[in-house]
Design a protein around this motif. Structure first.
Motif, PDB file in Angstrom:
ATOM      1  N   ALA A  21      -8.318  21.991   6.163  1.00  0.00           N
ATOM      2  CA  ALA A  21      -7.812  22.235   4.808  1.00  0.00           C
ATOM      3  C   ALA A  21      -6.712  21.275   4.393  1.00  0.00           C
ATOM      4  CB  ALA A  21      -7.286  23.670   4.713  1.00  0.00           C
TER       5      ALA A  21
ATOM      6  N   ASP B 229      -6.509  28.877  -5.760  1.00  0.00           N
ATOM      7  CA  ASP B 229      -7.312  29.425  -4.673  1.00  0.00           C
ATOM      8  C   ASP B 229      -7.527  30.919  -4.875  1.00  0.00           C
ATOM      9  OD1 ASP B 229      -4.867  30.554  -4.088  1.00  0.00           O
ATOM     10  OD2 ASP B 229      -4.570  29.477  -2.213  1.00  0.00           O
TER      11      ASP B 229
ATOM     12  N   THR C 148     -12.366  25.206  -5.315  1.00  0.00           N
ATOM     13  CA  THR C 148     -11.004  25.732  -5.243  1.00  0.00           C
ATOM     14  C   THR C 148     -10.052  24.540  -5.142  1.00  0.00           C
ATOM     15  OG1 THR C 148     -11.082  25.842  -2.828  1.00  0.00           O
ATOM     16  CG2 THR C 148     -11.716  27.835  -4.030  1.00  0.00           C
TER      17      THR C 148
ATOM     18  N   ARG D  73     -12.656  20.687  -3.591  1.00  0.00           N
ATOM     19  CA  ARG D  73     -12.519  21.544  -2.412  1.00  0.00           C
ATOM     20  C   ARG D  73     -13.257  22.866  -2.646  1.00  0.00           C
ATOM     21  NH1 ARG D  73     -10.291  21.841   2.183  1.00  0.00           N
ATOM     22  NH2 ARG D  73      -9.430  19.728   2.112  1.00  0.00           N
ATOM     23  N   TYR D  74     -13.879  23.392  -1.580  1.00  0.00           N
ATOM     24  CA  TYR D  74     -14.631  24.655  -1.690  1.00  0.00           C
ATOM     25  C   TYR D  74     -14.334  25.542  -0.476  1.00  0.00           C
ATOM     26  CZ  TYR D  74     -17.809  21.565   0.970  1.00  0.00           C
ATOM     27  OH  TYR D  74     -18.337  20.656   1.858  1.00  0.00           O
ATOM     28  N   ASP D  75     -13.087  25.965  -0.379  1.00  0.00           N
ATOM     29  CA  ASP D  75     -12.650  26.687   0.813  1.00  0.00           C
ATOM     30  C   ASP D  75     -13.258  28.075   0.975  1.00  0.00           C
ATOM     31  OD1 ASP D  75     -11.141  24.479   1.365  1.00  0.00           O
ATOM     32  OD2 ASP D  75      -9.237  25.340   0.726  1.00  0.00           O
TER      33      ASP D  75
ATOM     34  N   THR E 254     -13.850  29.040   6.321  1.00  0.00           N
ATOM     35  CA  THR E 254     -13.811  27.642   6.758  1.00  0.00           C
ATOM     36  C   THR E 254     -13.603  26.753   5.547  1.00  0.00           C
ATOM     37  OG1 THR E 254     -15.426  28.168   8.498  1.00  0.00           O
ATOM     38  CG2 THR E 254     -15.044  25.840   8.031  1.00  0.00           C
ATOM     39  N   PRO E 255     -12.583  25.895   5.552  1.00  0.00           N
ATOM     40  CA  PRO E 255     -12.358  25.027   4.404  1.00  0.00           C
ATOM     41  C   PRO E 255     -13.360  23.873   4.350  1.00  0.00           C
ATOM     42  CG  PRO E 255     -10.771  24.545   6.124  1.00  0.00           C
ATOM     43  CD  PRO E 255     -11.559  25.740   6.593  1.00  0.00           C
TER      44      PRO E 255
END
Length: 424
Positions: free
Chosen positions: A135, A168, A263, A285-287, A298-299
């Motif tokens: 991350a 987030d 996110t 980002r798609y954490d 899982t990030p």
């Protein structure tokens, strides 16, 4: 005659070699220098993968997917994007340690039932990359740097990076509710599609291209105003790293991207001269995606390049002058030359030269015309005199110069011209 399907154009020469392969080759070489490995997922997946991964309230799932039932009654969908299949692959491996970084890329066709237009088709092609497992904002910066490096290496001009953060799981609900409350007060100003988005996924309204909707959004609360402290610090570090790396960017607080799984960091590269559809790459980002698809939290972060649009940019950069010549045409002047030509062509190909020869039974004059018209740099002429003397006649089709070269030295002679570039 059976014609091709609307919105699924053929890609053939000369563009397939001059533009498409150049883009693919450049991307592969760069991604592998960044230690990414290629994966190749199927062009169709279980429909549930995209419904759960992309989101039911998105235009892709509701309007654009090519979905069908196979003979066993299972619902399958031609992939509309590459991240969900890559994550499905990651989960099925079941061998990656928590906290380890897995970096993969893919190149291939995607499918969406959209109105065909310049640079946007029903079968289109993407180069995508995913970095899964870490991350840290350093990963975000590196992913963005890859795109900046690629577009720079391709010589693309007037490319701009737009950057945003959308929070987030902690702060995004606040961002969403503040935005939705503002838009409900302006519901009468929205189009019919945005009325639906307002109930299902309000942030998608920012993607709407309707001028009235864009005007209504203009004064809405910004995501940055509601960020939690960890998201604020993450985005600050991403910006700090991009500044350090010399990657210029513009903040765009309306950039949310079109998929539900994003996110925190979101980004988009645009190119001048493409009109309204000017995005050539984007990602974020798609954490929460892997957890949504049944895995442990899982990030991840990734991007996708729209190959059709990048090819349009490359084509616009091409000089109007005649294209650069390369390769060798092996011509025969008589029966003795025709007997030796396949051996010479074989050796040239093994040495790395693009090589063609007379397979149509043309006269020598016709062969020279073909070699010139097909853009070859050299024409190797073989006849009884050349075969007996062990020396080929080589004509430079660019300058018109003609020289004799020993057959035993021909491959080395061709490779040595302009550092070997003439034969490739």
């Amino acid at each position: 005659m059976i014609h091709g399907v609307r919105g699924a154009p053929d890609i053939g020469p000369p563009d397939s070699k001059r533009l498409w392969q150049r883009l693919e080759r450049g991307a592969r070489e760069l991604l592998e220098r960044y230690d990414y490995a290629e994966i190749r997922t199927p062009v169709f997946e279980r429909t549930e993968l995209f419904v759960r991964g992309i989101g039911e309230g998105t235009d892709i799932v509701e309007k654009e997917m090519y979905t069908f039932q196979d003979k066993g009654g299972e619902s399958l969908t031609l992939r509309p994007e590459g991240t969900a299949p890559a994550v499905r692959w990651y989960l099925e491996q079941g061998r990656f340690e928590p906290g380890s970084l897995v970096k993969v890329y893919y190149i291939g066709p995607m499918f969406r039932h959209e109105r065909p237009q310049a640079g946007r088709f029903r079968q289109f092609h993407q180069i995508g990359a995913e970095a899964i497992g870490v991350a840290a904002p350093e990963v975000d910066a590196e992913v963005i740097q890859i795109l900046a490096d690629l577009f720079g290496a391709l010589g693309l001009r007037d490319v701009a990076l737009h950057l945003n953060t959308i929070g987030d799981a902690v702060c995004r609900p606040v961002i969403r509710e503040r935005f939705a409350a503002y838009m409900r007060e302006r519901k009468d100003e929205l189009c019919a599609d945005c009325h639906v988005r307002l109930e299902k996924n309000p942030l998608r309204i920012m993607d709407c291209k309707n001028p009235r909707c864009q005007a209504a959004v203009a004064g809405a609360p910004k995501a940055a105003e509601s960020l939690c402290e960890p998201c604020r610090a993450h985005f600050g570090r991403v910006r700090e790293l991009l500044d350090l790396l010399g990657v210029p960017y513009a903040l765009n607080d309306r950039l949310v991207r079109g998929l539900d799984y994003y996110t925190r960091t979101t980004f988009e590269f645009t190119a001048a001269g493409l009109g309204a559809q000017n995005a050539i790459a984007g990602g974020g980002r798609y954490d929460g995606l892997i957890e949504t698809l049944g895995g442990a939290p899982t990030p991840g972060i990734g991007f996708a390049i729209g190959m059709e649009r990048v090819v349009l940019c490359l084509k616009a950069l091409e000089p109007k002058a005649e294209a650069v010549r390369d390769g060798v045409y092996v011509a025969n002047a008589d029966a003795a030359g025709a007997l030796r030509a396949p051996l010479v062509a074989r050796d040239l190909r093994r040495a790395g030269s693009r090589t063609a020869m007379n397979l149509e039974g043309r006269s020598l004059k016709g062969q020279l015309r073909q070699a010139n018209g097909d853009g070859f740099r050299y024409c190797v002429i073989l006849g009884e005199r050349e075969v007996q003397g062990g020396q080929a006649t080589v004509r430079d089709l660019e300058s018109g110069e003609q020289v004799g070269v020993p057959l035993a030295e021909l491959c080395a002679w061709i490779a040595g011209r302009a550092g070997g570039a003439a034969g490739r």
